[in-house]
Write an enzyme that holds these catalytic residues in place. Structure first.
Site, PDB file in Angstrom:
ATOM      1  N   ARG A 125      -1.189   4.985   1.096  1.00 26.06           N
ATOM      2  CA  ARG A 125      -2.222   5.280   0.099  1.00 26.06           C
ATOM      3  C   ARG A 125      -3.588   5.389   0.754  1.00 26.06           C
ATOM      4  O   ARG A 125      -4.372   6.285   0.440  1.00 26.06           O
ATOM      5  CB  ARG A 125      -2.251   4.230  -1.007  1.00 26.06           C
ATOM      6  CG  ARG A 125      -3.190   4.626  -2.157  1.00 26.06           C
ATOM      7  CD  ARG A 125      -3.242   3.575  -3.257  1.00 26.06           C
ATOM      8  NE  ARG A 125      -3.944   4.073  -4.433  1.00 26.06           N
ATOM      9  CZ  ARG A 125      -5.264   4.023  -4.607  1.00 26.06           C
ATOM     10  NH1 ARG A 125      -6.045   3.508  -3.659  1.00 26.06           N
ATOM     11  NH2 ARG A 125      -5.814   4.489  -5.716  1.00 26.06           N
ATOM     12  N   CYS A 126      -3.891   4.478   1.675  1.00 24.97           N
ATOM     13  CA  CYS A 126      -5.175   4.528   2.370  1.00 24.97           C
ATOM     14  C   CYS A 126      -5.374   5.851   3.095  1.00 24.97           C
ATOM     15  O   CYS A 126      -6.494   6.358   3.187  1.00 24.97           O
ATOM     16  CB  CYS A 126      -5.268   3.395   3.385  1.00 24.97           C
ATOM     17  SG  CYS A 126      -5.333   1.738   2.702  1.00 24.97           S
ATOM     18  N   MET A 127      -4.292   6.400   3.632  1.00 21.44           N
ATOM     19  CA  MET A 127      -4.392   7.596   4.477  1.00 21.44           C
ATOM     20  C   MET A 127      -4.368   8.896   3.687  1.00 21.44           C
ATOM     21  O   MET A 127      -4.244   9.969   4.293  1.00 21.44           O
ATOM     22  CB  MET A 127      -3.248   7.607   5.495  1.00 21.44           C
ATOM     23  CG  MET A 127      -3.298   6.491   6.509  1.00 21.44           C
ATOM     24  SD  MET A 127      -2.068   6.683   7.828  1.00 21.44           S
ATOM     25  CE  MET A 127      -0.529   6.556   6.883  1.00 21.44           C
ATOM     26  N   ASN A 187       0.838  -1.195   0.000  1.00 26.51           N
ATOM     27  CA  ASN A 187       0.000   0.000   0.000  1.00 26.51           C
ATOM     28  C   ASN A 187       0.876   1.249   0.000  1.00 26.51           C
ATOM     29  O   ASN A 187       1.046   1.923   1.015  1.00 26.51           O
ATOM     30  CB  ASN A 187      -0.938  -0.014   1.214  1.00 26.51           C
ATOM     31  CG  ASN A 187      -1.996   1.065   1.144  1.00 26.51           C
ATOM     32  OD1 ASN A 187      -1.877   2.119   1.753  1.00 26.51           O
ATOM     33  ND2 ASN A 187      -3.036   0.804   0.381  1.00 26.51           N
ATOM     34  N   GLY A 205      -2.286   1.783   4.909  1.00 23.76           N
ATOM     35  CA  GLY A 205      -0.973   2.358   4.709  1.00 23.76           C
ATOM     36  C   GLY A 205      -1.035   3.756   4.125  1.00 23.76           C
ATOM     37  O   GLY A 205      -2.083   4.419   4.147  1.00 23.76           O
TER      38      GLY A 205
END
Length: 405
Positions: free
Chosen positions: A394-396, A349, A392
């Site tokens: 990208r998610c955040m 990620n 990770g």
């Protein structure tokens, strides 16, 4: 920069130079997590909040040092509430759930919230409120109040706001507000909707995929190339959501090809970006266990409607749609056990800040080493506490402006 000094908004790839991004710094909502509710609120552990904030500050600093404008969701929410009475009405209406707390208490709560200052209201909308914190005595008129414990939530907290990718994402110059699959996250979309509707920064921004209720989450959407979108279907995004999104972007002229990618329905692979992210315009990092089995249905806009082909191997379908000979996979060369450990810790990620430069959790030592051996620059950040919610870099992050490739 445009005439107002702001970065022009729009995103048409995963790896174009990142100019502006929305993050959410962990706040009091994480302090609401307990052993009694962490599973319901989708966290695997109780994060050390101070350390999570330090880690997130480091993440934001790494981005700023690369010239990225970092906008914090809590600031945007407060600013929208300051300038717009309609924003206050919208936020309060979304937070006061009469189905849960009843009509009588709902009226008391809404009346109180209408008097609260914008910054405090912003905090309540994100961190929630317990019955003990409600500074009104509705006990004489509300059976709900009498029967609940003081520590129960009259407004539920939103600890997963940390993962700003999921509640909105951009395709070209349009923003898409999503419909999140699980009840613990459902109200997150109302926060992002409020910000995009009422914050001056987003005045005039047009939307796509409006008024759909089938689940689609931003972590399942990869912009493989201008006009080419991959949508994962698994634990969070449904087939109906993927099809509705595909037809919407076709109708709006935002894409010519959509790849719908079935993924295993389990927590470790809740979104497509937990197993695959782009690191260069023609390269991905991918969980080795799925490299040879990941498939895709290819949807294309045709004069007489939408054609559907497949399923065919994902890497082949992606390369064909992108008009390149081959979509390279960075060979992590990991043994089965290490690959599974690092995938669980969001090793795949990554967030690209430009082609060949990504942000990644430092703990995924082997994956990062293989990326660097393949010529990818890795900007490492700590994530021992941030990773408690299984997300990770990208998610955040919700990129709102990238340079065209």
């Amino acid at each position: 920069m445009n005439a107002s000094g702001s970065v022009p908004l729009g995103v048409d790839s995963e790896v174009g130079r990142l100019r502006s991004v929305i993050l959410h710094r962990p706040g009091d909502e994480l302090k609401r997590l307990t052993p009694r509710n962490n599973d319901e609120l989708l966290f695997d552990a109780l994060p050390w909040v101070d350390r999570a904030q330090e880690e997130h500050d480091q993440f934001a600093t790494v981005l700023r040092e690369r010239g990225v404008e970092v906008l914090l969701l809590s600031d945007l929410l407060t600013e929208a509430l300051e300038v717009s009475g309609a924003a206050r009405i919208q936020g309060i209406a979304a937070a006061v759930d009469a189905r849960k707390i009843g009509h009588a208490l709902g009226q008391h709560l809404a009346a109180y919230l209408r008097k609260v200052e914008p910054k405090e209201l912003s905090s309540i909308l994100t961190a929630g409120m317990t019955f003990d914190e409600l500074p009104i005595d509705a006990g004489s008129t509300s059976l709900v109040r009498r029967m609940h414990h003081g520590g129960d939530f009259v407004i539920d907290p939103l600890p997963n706001l940390l993962f700003t990718r999921d509640s909105s994402f951009w395709v070209g110059p349009r923003v898409i507000i999503t419909s999140l699959a699980l009840s613990a996250r459902a109200r997150e979309s109302s926060i992002t909707d409020l910000v995009y509707a009422h914050h001056p920064r987003f005045k005039g921004v047009r939307r796509a995929y409006e008024s759909h209720t089938a689940p689609v989450e931003g972590g399942d959407v990869l912009l493989l190339a201008p006009g080419v979108i991959a949508i994962g279907v698994g634990e969070r995004t449904s087939p109906a959501g993927a099809e509705a999104l595909a037809r919407s972007v076709f109708d709006d002229g935002l894409a010519h090809t959509v790849l719908v990618v079935p993924i295993e329905q389990r927590r470790a692979s809740m979104h497509l970006d937990t197993v695959c992210t782009m690191v260069e315009a023609d390269a991905v990092v991918m969980y080795p266990a799925i490299q040879d089995t990941l498939a895709a249905f290819t949807l294309r806009k045709e004069d007489d409607g939408v054609s559907i082909r497949g399923a065919t191997p994902f890497l082949e379908a992606a390369a064909d749609a992108m008009g390149i000979g081959k979509l390279r996979v960075i060979d992590t060369g990991l043994d089965t056990v290490t690959a599974e450990r690092e995938q669980w810790d969001d090793g795949n990620n990554t967030l690209a800040v430009e082609p060949g430069v990504v942000v990644a959790y430092e703990r995924n030592v082997e994956t990062n080493a293989r990326l660097e051996a393949s010529g990818i620059e890795v900007l490492r950040i700590a994530g021992s506490e941030l990773g408690s919610g299984r997300g990770g870099p990208r998610c955040m992050s919700c990129p709102i402006a990238r340079d065209p490739l």
